[in-house]
Design a protein around this motif. Sequence first.
Motif, PDB file in Angstrom:
ATOM      1  N   UNK A 178       0.402  -1.169   0.149  1.00  0.00           N
ATOM      2  CA  UNK A 178       0.107  -0.242   0.035  1.00  0.00           C
ATOM      3  C   UNK A 178       1.153   1.294  -0.115  1.00  0.00           C
ATOM      4  N   UNK A 179       2.063   1.514   0.663  1.00  0.00           N
ATOM      5  CA  UNK A 179       2.815   2.578   1.006  1.00  0.00           C
ATOM      6  C   UNK A 179       3.890   2.553  -0.085  1.00  0.00           C
ATOM      7  N   UNK A 180       4.337   1.542  -0.939  1.00  0.00           N
ATOM      8  CA  UNK A 180       4.659   1.968  -2.960  1.00  0.00           C
ATOM      9  C   UNK A 180       4.034   2.289  -3.167  1.00  0.00           C
ATOM     10  N   UNK A 181       2.681   1.833  -3.667  1.00  0.00           N
ATOM     11  CA  UNK A 181       1.578   1.688  -4.380  1.00  0.00           C
ATOM     12  C   UNK A 181       1.084   3.004  -4.499  1.00  0.00           C
ATOM     13  N   UNK A 182       0.959   4.192  -2.864  1.00  0.00           N
ATOM     14  CA  UNK A 182       0.714   5.325  -3.149  1.00  0.00           C
ATOM     15  C   UNK A 182       1.778   6.178  -3.061  1.00  0.00           C
ATOM     16  N   UNK A 183       2.765   5.670  -2.502  1.00  0.00           N
ATOM     17  CA  UNK A 183       3.888   6.783  -3.531  1.00  0.00           C
ATOM     18  C   UNK A 183       4.261   6.761  -4.236  1.00  0.00           C
ATOM     19  N   UNK A 184       4.240   5.850  -5.302  1.00  0.00           N
ATOM     20  CA  UNK A 184       4.091   6.483  -7.043  1.00  0.00           C
ATOM     21  C   UNK A 184       3.236   6.951  -7.598  1.00  0.00           C
ATOM     22  N   UNK A 204       5.273  11.493   5.420  1.00  0.00           N
ATOM     23  CA  UNK A 204       4.957  10.762   5.786  1.00  0.00           C
ATOM     24  C   UNK A 204       5.109   9.456   5.166  1.00  0.00           C
ATOM     25  N   UNK A 205       5.041   9.407   3.901  1.00  0.00           N
ATOM     26  CA  UNK A 205       5.263   7.596   3.326  1.00  0.00           C
ATOM     27  C   UNK A 205       6.280   7.777   3.607  1.00  0.00           C
ATOM     28  N   UNK A 206       7.542   8.456   3.969  1.00  0.00           N
ATOM     29  CA  UNK A 206       9.065   8.309   4.635  1.00  0.00           C
ATOM     30  C   UNK A 206       8.506   7.364   5.810  1.00  0.00           C
ATOM     31  N   UNK A 258       9.573  21.633   2.620  1.00  0.00           N
ATOM     32  CA  UNK A 258       9.424  22.812   4.368  1.00  0.00           C
ATOM     33  C   UNK A 258       9.536  21.403   5.458  1.00  0.00           C
ATOM     34  N   UNK A 259      11.335  20.933   5.088  1.00  0.00           N
ATOM     35  CA  UNK A 259      11.838  20.038   5.616  1.00  0.00           C
ATOM     36  C   UNK A 259      13.170  20.121   5.355  1.00  0.00           C
ATOM     37  N   UNK A 260      14.066  20.247   6.536  1.00  0.00           N
ATOM     38  CA  UNK A 260      15.630  20.144   5.733  1.00  0.00           C
ATOM     39  C   UNK A 260      16.182  19.603   5.449  1.00  0.00           C
ATOM     40  N   UNK A 261      16.000  17.253   6.064  1.00  0.00           N
ATOM     41  CA  UNK A 261      15.838  16.655   5.352  1.00  0.00           C
ATOM     42  C   UNK A 261      15.108  16.613   3.876  1.00  0.00           C
ATOM     43  N   UNK A 262      14.424  16.146   3.780  1.00  0.00           N
ATOM     44  CA  UNK A 262      13.891  16.405   2.398  1.00  0.00           C
ATOM     45  C   UNK A 262      13.975  17.194   1.436  1.00  0.00           C
ATOM     46  N   UNK A 316       6.158   6.009   7.795  1.00  0.00           N
ATOM     47  CA  UNK A 316       5.515   4.608   7.720  1.00  0.00           C
ATOM     48  C   UNK A 316       6.686   3.496   6.888  1.00  0.00           C
ATOM     49  N   UNK A 317       7.458   3.902   5.930  1.00  0.00           N
ATOM     50  CA  UNK A 317       8.513   3.319   5.375  1.00  0.00           C
ATOM     51  C   UNK A 317       9.596   2.502   6.481  1.00  0.00           C
ATOM     52  N   UNK A 318       9.472   3.985   7.448  1.00  0.00           N
ATOM     53  CA  UNK A 318      10.338   3.809   8.720  1.00  0.00           C
ATOM     54  C   UNK A 318      10.110   2.482   9.513  1.00  0.00           C
ATOM     55  N   UNK A 319       8.690   2.879   9.498  1.00  0.00           N
ATOM     56  CA  UNK A 319       7.847   1.525  10.655  1.00  0.00           C
ATOM     57  C   UNK A 319       7.416   0.198  10.350  1.00  0.00           C
ATOM     58  N   UNK A 320       7.642   0.236   9.198  1.00  0.00           N
ATOM     59  CA  UNK A 320       7.305  -1.917   8.514  1.00  0.00           C
ATOM     60  C   UNK A 320       9.319  -1.365   8.629  1.00  0.00           C
ATOM     61  N   UNK A 321      10.203  -0.612   8.006  1.00  0.00           N
ATOM     62  CA  UNK A 321      11.566  -1.226   8.580  1.00  0.00           C
ATOM     63  C   UNK A 321      11.774  -1.772  10.477  1.00  0.00           C
ATOM     64  N   UNK A 322      10.970  -1.627  11.290  1.00  0.00           N
ATOM     65  CA  UNK A 322      11.331  -1.325  12.456  1.00  0.00           C
ATOM     66  C   UNK A 322      10.869  -2.884  12.553  1.00  0.00           C
ATOM     67  N   UNK A 323       8.931  -2.997  11.897  1.00  0.00           N
ATOM     68  CA  UNK A 323       8.361  -4.415  12.494  1.00  0.00           C
ATOM     69  C   UNK A 323       8.933  -4.996  11.902  1.00  0.00           C
ATOM     70  N   UNK A 324       9.505  -4.892  10.788  1.00  0.00           N
ATOM     71  CA  UNK A 324      10.785  -5.971  10.368  1.00  0.00           C
ATOM     72  C   UNK A 324      11.928  -6.615  10.883  1.00  0.00           C
ATOM     73  N   UNK A 325      12.082  -5.480  11.483  1.00  0.00           N
ATOM     74  CA  UNK A 325      13.726  -5.797  12.122  1.00  0.00           C
ATOM     75  C   UNK A 325      13.155  -6.700  13.649  1.00  0.00           C
ATOM     76  N   UNK A 326      11.926  -6.345  14.376  1.00  0.00           N
ATOM     77  CA  UNK A 326      11.237  -6.892  15.055  1.00  0.00           C
ATOM     78  C   UNK A 326      11.402  -8.615  14.931  1.00  0.00           C
ATOM     79  N   UNK A 327      10.585  -8.711  13.528  1.00  0.00           N
ATOM     80  CA  UNK A 327      10.110  -9.673  13.103  1.00  0.00           C
ATOM     81  C   UNK A 327      11.009 -10.313  13.414  1.00  0.00           C
ATOM     82  N   UNK A 328      11.856 -10.631  12.475  1.00  0.00           N
ATOM     83  CA  UNK A 328      13.861 -11.177  12.936  1.00  0.00           C
ATOM     84  C   UNK A 328      13.903 -11.331  13.821  1.00  0.00           C
TER      85      UNK A 328
END
Length: 374
Positions: free
Chosen positions: A165-171, A185-187, A348-352, A189-201
């Motif tokens: 869902x994140x990838x489809x909506x991002x594109x 916001x999409x980035x 509207x953000x330095x990181x972006x 959510x990708x970080x949250x997804x990465x965290x959950x993946x690491x936790x699952x490992x």
Amino acid sequence: MEIKFDIWSLLTIIGAAHGFFLALWLVARKDNRATNKWMGFLLLSISIHLLEYSADISGVSVRYPAIIAITYPLIFCIGPFYYLYCNSLLTGRYRFRLKTIVHFIPSALVLVAMLPFYMMPGEAKVEFITGIDQNGTLEIPIEQIVFMCAHIAQTLIYIILAYRVIGQQREKFKQVSSDVTAIRKLDWLKMVNLYLSIFLCMYLLVVVLLTSVDSYQIELDYVLMAAMSIGIYAIGFWAIDSPEIFKSLPVVEQSKDRRLDPGRQEVLKERVLEIMERQKPYLKSDLRILDLARIMNVPDHELSSLINDAFGVNFYDFVNKYRVEEAKKLLSHENGKILTVAFEVGFNSKATFNRAFKKFTQSTPSGFKEKNSQ
């Protein structure tokens, strides 16, 4: 068993309290309440599980056996709540429908399977639990291993669904908008997804150890609970630092892409280049393809086709390239501060801004400024 709170039990209690507070804060927010309720439910599920685990390792559950394993059905709601939050935040589908209940069937099945245990006398529950713990190591029944594997498989499915869902909506969003806040916001959510993946490992590693060694050190469970608590702290930090990430994205209605004939494409190409150079609409931070199409007085599907075919990029990158070029001009002056420049050109953000600048120049804004300032 004596009730004793150590550093691990206190850490999980603090994490749970933090999660309860965040859940109430999200549900109480008037804006975007329909979406944030799913994140609130997710945090509540994790927090209640942390409280039960803290009760287990501190001895409270032995004193009050009615709470032993009471949250097992609830942890099968974590994956569904996360996916429903992502789906609602990115697609605007807020309503609780009949098919939504399907996501919670595994939780209901676990509840039914656990009923015989819940109906056991308190003494029998305590005897069962204390029988597992043997001098600091655990001898886990096969039923527990099956339960953990089922939870890992279910959570993995929802992580994959959320990632799609994140990838489809991002594109899709990049085709019609240049709003860098939305991409942030999409980035996130990708970080949250990465965290959950690491936790699952980590969770999977625990299961492997349980099935491959004669004894199991309970401290490994503590690490998992600490990771859960850290995840809640991180969400709290983002809520304070960037509360806008908890607002829904505007619903994207992507028009059908229709190819332009070469003559029409050339005319529109010259017009859009002239408008971008003279009127600088890219300075508007949330510029959409509809806005630019209105300026040009053309259908948005023609403009989308033009940008994709004539320039070979999506709308987001097309606009950001102009923003970066404008930023390069401003950074060439000694008084051009990087953050000020970022806001002036539409970020509207330095990181972006840093990511976009490096993408188009292979240099950071500070490095470019140092080399080119007059």
